[in-house]
Design an enzyme around this catalytic site. Structure first.
Site, short mmCIF file in Angstrom:
data_model
loop_
_atom_site.label_atom_id
_atom_site.label_comp_id
_atom_site.label_asym_id
_atom_site.label_seq_id
_atom_site.Cartn_x
_atom_site.Cartn_y
_atom_site.Cartn_z
N GLY A 180 9.65 2.61 5.71
CA GLY A 180 10.19 1.83 6.83
C GLY A 180 10.35 2.68 8.08
O GLY A 180 10.31 2.15 9.20
N GLU A 240 7.08 2.63 9.67
CA GLU A 240 6.89 1.27 10.20
C GLU A 240 7.71 1.04 11.47
O GLU A 240 7.25 0.39 12.41
CB GLU A 240 7.26 0.24 9.13
CG GLU A 240 6.27 0.26 7.97
CD GLU A 240 6.70 -0.66 6.83
OE1 GLU A 240 7.81 -0.45 6.29
OE2 GLU A 240 5.94 -1.56 6.49
N GLU A 286 5.66 3.96 -0.35
CA GLU A 286 6.29 2.90 -1.15
C GLU A 286 5.65 2.74 -2.53
O GLU A 286 6.32 2.35 -3.48
CB GLU A 286 6.21 1.56 -0.41
CG GLU A 286 7.11 1.46 0.82
CD GLU A 286 6.43 1.87 2.11
OE1 GLU A 286 5.41 2.60 2.07
OE2 GLU A 286 6.93 1.48 3.18
C1 HXC Z 1 18.11 6.25 0.44
C2 HXC Z 1 17.54 8.42 0.85
C3 HXC Z 1 16.26 8.03 1.30
C4 HXC Z 1 15.95 6.62 1.30
C5 HXC Z 1 16.40 10.18 1.43
N1 HXC Z 1 17.58 9.75 0.94
N2 HXC Z 1 15.58 9.14 1.64
N3 HXC Z 1 18.45 7.53 0.42
N4 HXC Z 1 16.92 5.79 0.87
N5 HXC Z 1 14.79 6.16 1.74
C6 HXC Z 1 18.74 10.57 0.59
C7 HXC Z 1 18.55 11.31 -0.71
O1 HXC Z 1 18.85 10.50 -1.82
C8 HXC Z 1 19.54 12.46 -0.55
O2 HXC Z 1 20.83 11.97 -0.83
C9 HXC Z 1 19.47 12.74 0.94
O3 HXC Z 1 18.92 11.58 1.55
C10 HXC Z 1 18.56 13.92 1.26
O4 HXC Z 1 17.31 13.67 0.66
P1 HXC Z 1 16.57 14.73 -0.31
O5 HXC Z 1 15.61 13.96 -1.13
O6 HXC Z 1 17.57 15.57 -1.02
O7 HXC Z 1 15.82 15.62 0.78
P2 HXC Z 1 14.46 16.43 0.61
O8 HXC Z 1 14.43 17.13 -0.72
O9 HXC Z 1 14.34 17.23 1.84
O10 HXC Z 1 13.31 15.31 0.54
C11 HXC Z 1 13.05 14.54 1.69
C12 HXC Z 1 12.15 13.32 1.32
C13 HXC Z 1 12.81 12.54 0.16
C14 HXC Z 1 10.78 13.84 0.90
C15 HXC Z 1 12.00 12.48 2.57
O11 HXC Z 1 14.18 12.29 0.51
C16 HXC Z 1 12.15 11.23 -0.12
O12 HXC Z 1 11.10 11.16 -0.75
N6 HXC Z 1 12.79 10.13 0.30
C17 HXC Z 1 12.32 8.78 0.03
C18 HXC Z 1 11.15 8.44 0.92
C19 HXC Z 1 10.62 7.06 0.60
O13 HXC Z 1 10.19 6.79 -0.52
N7 HXC Z 1 10.64 6.17 1.60
C20 HXC Z 1 10.19 4.79 1.42
C21 HXC Z 1 11.34 3.91 1.04
S1 HXC Z 1 10.82 2.27 0.73
P3 HXC Z 1 21.84 12.81 -1.74
O14 HXC Z 1 23.02 11.90 -1.88
O15 HXC Z 1 21.13 13.12 -3.01
O16 HXC Z 1 22.13 14.06 -0.93
C22 HXC Z 1 10.59 1.58 2.25
C23 HXC Z 1 10.14 0.16 2.26
C24 HXC Z 1 10.03 -0.34 3.66
O17 HXC Z 1 10.78 2.20 3.23
C25 HXC Z 1 9.94 -1.82 3.66
C26 HXC Z 1 10.40 -2.38 4.98
C27 HXC Z 1 11.90 -2.49 5.10
#
Ligand code: HXC
Length: 257
Positions: free
Chosen positions: A108, A111, A131
């Protein structure tokens, strides 16, 4: 009192909106999107605002929709949330909107950046639609906009693997306006915003609409819009001022009417 989800700062005719959930890399929850659209509505109504910058922090523009808020949600609940009603409003605001992207712009977050009119990116920014790794897919236009920006071959690969891509690649395919050193992202975005802010606002709005017509409609539909938009410019004081200023060899002063 809890921290605001969006921090607003005004710099002359430019408004800077900063996403403010740094503890979760600016994960976009429903409340934040609600607040973002509310802020944009207010800025839309404010005659003194000519251009808007949307930014995050040095680690993340936004790492996607908030996964904790989506985990376990049923199909029916997701459908009835109707969250994309808010997302779809973003490109419809008529004032130019610049994404200043540092760090992660994933899911997102990517996006949201692509919903803005222009993107200034750090050379360290990381873009992607991961995703598929969650068993899901983009929903806020990621598949549509990525294909239009980089073509089917590359977009398909990124969407199916969830791999991220660099700011440089995003620049080369025309997704990003300019790539700059990390510490200069906001400065560069402000420079661009100020330059745009001094142009004629009605013309800027019509140009935005014409560009989206080019992306979203057949050429002739876009052409018809463009012609009418061109004629509309001649109904503005700013158009008379712009041409008069040219003839009088001075800088124009645009009023937005
Ligand atoms: C909720 C999130 C998050 C997310 C990170 N965090 N991304 N929480 N939703 N999308 C939180 C982690 O749980 C963590 O919380 C804190 O942020 C720091 O993240 P880390 O993972 O510890 O950091 P790092 O190791 O540096 O990794 C960074 C990262 C990773 C590679 C960006 O966080 C990651 O893969 N995030 C998810 C990315 C993702 O899949 N995005 C798509 C989401 S779906 P804590 O509490 O553990 O410290 C989407 C659908 C869109 O976007 C549809 C339209 C609305």
């Amino acid at each position: 009192m809890s921290e605001p989800l969006i921090v607003k700062k005004m710099e002359g005719p430019v408004a800077v909106l900063q996403l403010n959930r740094p503890h979760v890399l600016n994960a976009l929850n429903l409340a934040l999107m609600d607040e973002l659209v509310e802020q944009l509505k207010q800025l839309q109504a404010d005659q003194d605002v000519r251009c808007i910058i949307l930014t995050g922090n040095h680690k993340a523009f936004a790492a996607g929709a908030d996964i904790d808020e989506m985990a376990g949600v049923s199909l029916a609940e997701m459908k009835m949330r109707n969250q994309f009603m808010l997302w779809d409003l973003i490109p419809r605001f008529t004032k130019p909107l610049i994404a200043a992207v540092q760090g992660y712009a994933l899911g997102g977050g990517c996006e949201l950046a692509m919903s803005c009119d222009l993107i200034i990116a750090s050379e360290k920014a990381v873009f992607g639609q991961p995703e598929i790794n969650l068993g899901a897919m983009p929903g806020a236009g990621g598949a549509q906009r990525l294909v239009k920006a980089m073509g089917k071959a590359r977009a398909m690969a990124y969407l199916l693997t969830g791999r991220s891509f660099t700011a440089q690649e995003a620049y080369e395919c025309g997704l990003v306006t300019k790539v700059v050193p990390d510490e200069l992202v906001l400065e560069e975005a402000k420079k661009l915003a100020l330059e745009i802010a001094h142009k004629a606002p009605v013309a800027a709005t019509l140009i935005k609409e014409a560009v989206y017509k080019a992306l979203d409609t057949p050429t002739q539909v876009g052409m018809d819009f463009e012609r009418n938009a061109f004629y509309m410019c001649f109904g503005t004081e700013d158009c008379r001022e712009g041409m008069k200023a040219f003839q009088e060899k001075r800088k124009p002063s645009f009023k937005g009417r």
